[in-house]
Structure formats: structure tokens, C-alpha cells
Scaffold this motif. Sequence first.
Motif, PDB file in Angstrom:
ATOM      1  N   LEU A  45     -49.528  24.872 -77.558  1.00 17.12           N
ATOM      2  CA  LEU A  45     -49.237  23.721 -76.698  1.00 17.12           C
ATOM      3  C   LEU A  45     -48.527  22.632 -77.492  1.00 17.12           C
ATOM      4  CD1 LEU A  45     -49.618  22.537 -73.855  1.00 17.12           C
ATOM      5  CD2 LEU A  45     -51.864  21.710 -74.584  1.00 17.12           C
ATOM      6  N   ILE A  46     -48.919  22.458 -78.741  1.00 17.35           N
ATOM      7  CA  ILE A  46     -48.316  21.428 -79.593  1.00 17.35           C
ATOM      8  C   ILE A  46     -46.980  21.889 -80.176  1.00 17.35           C
ATOM      9  CG2 ILE A  46     -48.622  20.120 -81.752  1.00 17.35           C
ATOM     10  CD1 ILE A  46     -51.661  20.122 -81.079  1.00 17.35           C
ATOM     11  N   SER A  47     -46.920  23.157 -80.567  1.00 23.24           N
ATOM     12  CA  SER A  47     -45.690  23.664 -81.187  1.00 23.24           C
ATOM     13  C   SER A  47     -44.634  24.055 -80.147  1.00 23.24           C
ATOM     14  CB  SER A  47     -46.014  24.879 -82.062  1.00 23.24           C
ATOM     15  OG  SER A  47     -46.426  25.981 -81.266  1.00 23.24           O
ATOM     16  N   GLY A  48     -45.073  24.365 -78.935  1.00 22.42           N
ATOM     17  CA  GLY A  48     -44.145  24.825 -77.905  1.00 22.42           C
ATOM     18  C   GLY A  48     -43.794  26.292 -78.015  1.00 22.42           C
ATOM     19  N   GLU A  49     -44.498  27.021 -78.909  1.00 17.92           N
ATOM     20  CA  GLU A  49     -44.178  28.430 -79.153  1.00 17.92           C
ATOM     21  C   GLU A  49     -44.892  29.334 -78.146  1.00 17.92           C
ATOM     22  OE1 GLU A  49     -45.076  29.120 -83.241  1.00 17.92           O
ATOM     23  OE2 GLU A  49     -43.463  27.850 -83.983  1.00 17.92           O
ATOM     24  N   HIS A  50     -44.544  29.158 -76.883  1.00 14.05           N
ATOM     25  CA  HIS A  50     -45.052  30.024 -75.813  1.00 14.05           C
ATOM     26  C   HIS A  50     -43.991  30.072 -74.728  1.00 14.05           C
ATOM     27  CE1 HIS A  50     -47.532  31.608 -72.563  1.00 14.05           C
ATOM     28  NE2 HIS A  50     -48.435  31.953 -73.477  1.00 14.05           N
ATOM     29  N   GLU A  51     -43.795  31.247 -74.166  1.00 16.67           N
ATOM     30  CA  GLU A  51     -42.696  31.437 -73.218  1.00 16.67           C
ATOM     31  C   GLU A  51     -42.828  30.575 -71.954  1.00 16.67           C
ATOM     32  OE1 GLU A  51     -44.704  35.483 -71.246  1.00 16.67           O
ATOM     33  OE2 GLU A  51     -42.765  35.565 -72.280  1.00 16.67           O
ATOM     34  N   LEU A  52     -44.042  30.165 -71.614  1.00 17.32           N
ATOM     35  CA  LEU A  52     -44.230  29.351 -70.415  1.00 17.32           C
ATOM     36  C   LEU A  52     -43.954  27.864 -70.654  1.00 17.32           C
ATOM     37  CD1 LEU A  52     -47.506  30.897 -68.931  1.00 17.32           C
ATOM     38  CD2 LEU A  52     -45.156  31.251 -68.147  1.00 17.32           C
ATOM     39  N   LEU A  53     -43.909  27.464 -71.917  1.00 21.34           N
ATOM     40  CA  LEU A  53     -43.728  26.059 -72.253  1.00 21.34           C
ATOM     41  C   LEU A  53     -42.275  25.754 -72.573  1.00 21.34           C
ATOM     42  CD1 LEU A  53     -46.884  25.650 -74.520  1.00 21.34           C
ATOM     43  CD2 LEU A  53     -46.612  24.817 -72.171  1.00 21.34           C
ATOM     44  N   GLU A  54     -41.754  24.703 -71.977  1.00 24.82           N
ATOM     45  CA  GLU A  54     -40.362  24.325 -72.225  1.00 24.82           C
ATOM     46  C   GLU A  54     -40.188  23.651 -73.583  1.00 24.82           C
ATOM     47  OE1 GLU A  54     -39.092  21.898 -68.974  1.00 24.82           O
ATOM     48  OE2 GLU A  54     -39.346  23.489 -67.485  1.00 24.82           O
ATOM     49  N   LYS A  55     -41.269  23.061 -74.118  1.00 19.70           N
ATOM     50  CA  LYS A  55     -41.220  22.358 -75.405  1.00 19.70           C
ATOM     51  C   LYS A  55     -42.637  22.160 -75.893  1.00 19.70           C
ATOM     52  CE  LYS A  55     -40.927  17.852 -75.176  1.00 19.70           C
ATOM     53  NZ  LYS A  55     -40.467  16.471 -74.991  1.00 19.70           N
ATOM     54  N   GLY A  56     -42.765  21.650 -77.116  1.00 20.87           N
ATOM     55  CA  GLY A  56     -44.066  21.304 -77.645  1.00 20.87           C
ATOM     56  C   GLY A  56     -44.395  19.849 -77.337  1.00 20.87           C
ATOM     57  N   TYR A  57     -45.676  19.541 -77.308  1.00 22.33           N
ATOM     58  CA  TYR A  57     -46.118  18.186 -76.986  1.00 22.33           C
ATOM     59  C   TYR A  57     -47.043  17.675 -78.086  1.00 22.33           C
ATOM     60  CZ  TYR A  57     -44.275  19.659 -72.524  1.00 22.33           C
ATOM     61  OH  TYR A  57     -43.446  20.130 -71.549  1.00 22.33           O
ATOM     62  N   SER A  58     -46.900  16.413 -78.429  1.00 21.11           N
ATOM     63  CA  SER A  58     -47.692  15.842 -79.516  1.00 21.11           C
ATOM     64  C   SER A  58     -49.173  15.845 -79.152  1.00 21.11           C
ATOM     65  CB  SER A  58     -47.235  14.408 -79.803  1.00 21.11           C
ATOM     66  OG  SER A  58     -47.642  13.544 -78.750  1.00 21.11           O
ATOM     67  N   PRO A  59     -50.057  15.850 -80.147  1.00 19.92           N
ATOM     68  CA  PRO A  59     -51.501  15.828 -79.868  1.00 19.92           C
ATOM     69  C   PRO A  59     -51.914  14.655 -78.980  1.00 19.92           C
ATOM     70  CG  PRO A  59     -51.130  16.374 -82.164  1.00 19.92           C
ATOM     71  CD  PRO A  59     -49.791  16.006 -81.590  1.00 19.92           C
ATOM     72  N   MET A  60     -51.318  13.478 -79.189  1.00 17.86           N
ATOM     73  CA  MET A  60     -51.674  12.320 -78.375  1.00 17.86           C
ATOM     74  C   MET A  60     -51.205  12.484 -76.925  1.00 17.86           C
ATOM     75  SD  MET A  60     -53.508   9.942 -79.782  1.00 17.86           S
ATOM     76  CE  MET A  60     -54.491  11.158 -80.655  1.00 17.86           C
ATOM     77  N   THR A  61     -50.049  13.126 -76.737  1.00 18.51           N
ATOM     78  CA  THR A  61     -49.572  13.391 -75.383  1.00 18.51           C
ATOM     79  C   THR A  61     -50.523  14.329 -74.658  1.00 18.51           C
ATOM     80  OG1 THR A  61     -47.228  13.041 -75.921  1.00 18.51           O
ATOM     81  CG2 THR A  61     -47.710  14.433 -74.021  1.00 18.51           C
ATOM     82  N   VAL A  62     -50.973  15.370 -75.355  1.00 19.20           N
ATOM     83  CA  VAL A  62     -51.909  16.321 -74.763  1.00 19.20           C
ATOM     84  C   VAL A  62     -53.223  15.630 -74.426  1.00 19.20           C
ATOM     85  CG1 VAL A  62     -53.232  18.441 -75.156  1.00 19.20           C
ATOM     86  CG2 VAL A  62     -50.855  18.283 -75.945  1.00 19.20           C
ATOM     87  N   ARG A  63     -53.704  14.791 -75.334  1.00 20.34           N
ATOM     88  CA  ARG A  63     -54.944  14.047 -75.086  1.00 20.34           C
ATOM     89  C   ARG A  63     -54.790  13.154 -73.854  1.00 20.34           C
ATOM     90  NH1 ARG A  63     -59.181  12.684 -78.499  1.00 20.34           N
ATOM     91  NH2 ARG A  63     -60.419  10.876 -77.834  1.00 20.34           N
ATOM     92  N   PHE A  64     -53.674  12.438 -73.788  1.00 20.95           N
ATOM     93  CA  PHE A  64     -53.417  11.545 -72.666  1.00 20.95           C
ATOM     94  C   PHE A  64     -53.327  12.336 -71.361  1.00 20.95           C
ATOM     95  CE2 PHE A  64     -50.463   8.999 -70.004  1.00 20.95           C
ATOM     96  CZ  PHE A  64     -51.229   7.852 -69.898  1.00 20.95           C
ATOM     97  N   PHE A  65     -52.667  13.492 -71.407  1.00 20.37           N
ATOM     98  CA  PHE A  65     -52.553  14.352 -70.232  1.00 20.37           C
ATOM     99  C   PHE A  65     -53.933  14.728 -69.703  1.00 20.37           C
ATOM    100  CE2 PHE A  65     -52.699  18.849 -68.845  1.00 20.37           C
ATOM    101  CZ  PHE A  65     -52.001  18.732 -67.653  1.00 20.37           C
ATOM    102  N   MET A  66     -54.826  15.107 -70.601  1.00 22.18           N
ATOM    103  CA  MET A  66     -56.170  15.513 -70.191  1.00 22.18           C
ATOM    104  C   MET A  66     -56.975  14.337 -69.647  1.00 22.18           C
ATOM    105  SD  MET A  66     -57.175  18.234 -73.185  1.00 22.18           S
ATOM    106  CE  MET A  66     -56.363  19.834 -73.263  1.00 22.18           C
ATOM    107  N   LEU A  67     -56.779  13.161 -70.237  1.00 20.44           N
ATOM    108  CA  LEU A  67     -57.514  11.981 -69.790  1.00 20.44           C
ATOM    109  C   LEU A  67     -57.056  11.509 -68.412  1.00 20.44           C
ATOM    110  CD1 LEU A  67     -57.565   9.933 -73.130  1.00 20.44           C
ATOM    111  CD2 LEU A  67     -59.545  10.959 -71.993  1.00 20.44           C
TER     112      LEU A  67
END
Length: 244
Positions: A45-67
Motif C-alpha cells: 500500500l505504501i510502495s504502490g507495488e501491487h497491480e490494483l494500486l495506481e501509486k503508493g501512499y505515504s504512511p500518514m496518508t494511509v493513517r488519515f484514510f483509515m481515520l
Amino acid sequence: ECEIAQSVGADGKDPVRYWIHGNMLTFEGQKMSKSLGNTFTPFELISGEHELLEKGYSPMTVRFFMLQSHYASTLDFTNQALQGSERGFNRLMNAHSNLNELIYLPAPVDSKLNERIDTLIDELYLEMNNDFNTAKAIAVLFNLSSTINIMYDGKLKTGSITPETFERLVENFNVFIIDILGLRVEDEGSNDALDGVMQLVIDIRHQARADKNWSLSDQIRDELLKNNIQLKDEKGKTTYNFTN
């Protein structure tokens, strides 16, 4: 009781006071499942190394998304939602920075504005005390951000609120963002720099393997593992993740 016993037995320390069990994770409305291939690790999720992800997201972005979702609600991952959270996180942290640069200057007090800010601050506590409702608390923070940005742009005199309300705004905005939600400004170049260094190390290891210098290859892998970085060789490609 069982979780507490395991935690104390393993770590010798008392566990957290509160336990929150999140709801189901989905991707674009579909339950995550290994058989469907729509699951990804936190590192992917952070690196973006998955075919479903268009890009990687910073840890703080992921945290904010979950919150931005109540913990008891289904958390639906989509590229659009993640990118929206990235923009929202940046807007919120920009307002946070603006607020900490403001200096209070006396001016005629706008009683309605003053009361509105006090009310919004009270709402922050009401929402968090309402079953840890981070989603609604963040919505309140965005309402406060709009006023903060207007103040910062000089369209509203800082003294339009009382010094007590201004002090309360600064204190509580900081407390909620940093201490309660655990958000912070990220060094945008830090992840890129680490990726660059790791790619160099991986390239050196690839060359060692090509030269059949197995001892050097193993040394690089083992030394990185000692520092909680694990290399993975899959399908001719080497990636890394953190073990802690």
C-alpha cells in the motif's frame, strides 16, 4: 482477559486500556480475499507495488484514510478514495501549519464567529467521546481549517475572536491532530531517498549473485535483516519490507 494475559506474558508490560476491533476491509466494494487477488500488504500500500494500486501512499496518508471512517464501519479501499485522502491530509496539515504561524493581534471581536469556534472545539470532544468517531471529528477539524485559512490570508482579523478563544483554538487543534489522531507532517523526500539507497544495495547484491559471490550476497541479506529490513526475491525481482 486472554489478550491481556498474552500481552503481559510476552512483553512484561500492561496492555493498552482500550481495544477496538475494526470491521471488514473491501476493495472497490468487494470483500478482500486472497482467492480474488484483491488483498495487499501494508508495505504494498505504501510502495504502490501491487497491480490494483495506481501509486503508493505515504504512511500518514494511509493513517488519515483509515481515520476518515468509523472503526466499526466497512473500510473500502479505492484508488480514488486514497487519492482524496492524500489531498485532504495535505489540506489539514497546511491549516495546522498556518495556525501555528498566526500571531494574535487585538481587533473588534465578532461574537458570532467567536461562539462558532468555541462550539466547534466542543464538538471535537463530543465526537471523539461518541464511540471514537474519528470521521466526524475530522469533519469538524476541516470546518475549523476554513476559518484558520481565512485568518492566515488576512481576510479576517486575528482579534475577531477573543484571546482566550484563539489560545483554545491553537491548543486543541494541535492536540487533536498530533496527540489524538497521531498525524504529522512528513518529509516528502525521506521515502524517495530510502528507496534510492535500497535500490543501490539491491543492485550490488544482484551483481554479487551474477558473479557467483554468494558470500557477499548472503552478507548483504543478513546484515539488512539484522536492521529489520527483509529482502524478497520473487519472479526475478527483489523487493524489501520492514520486519518491525
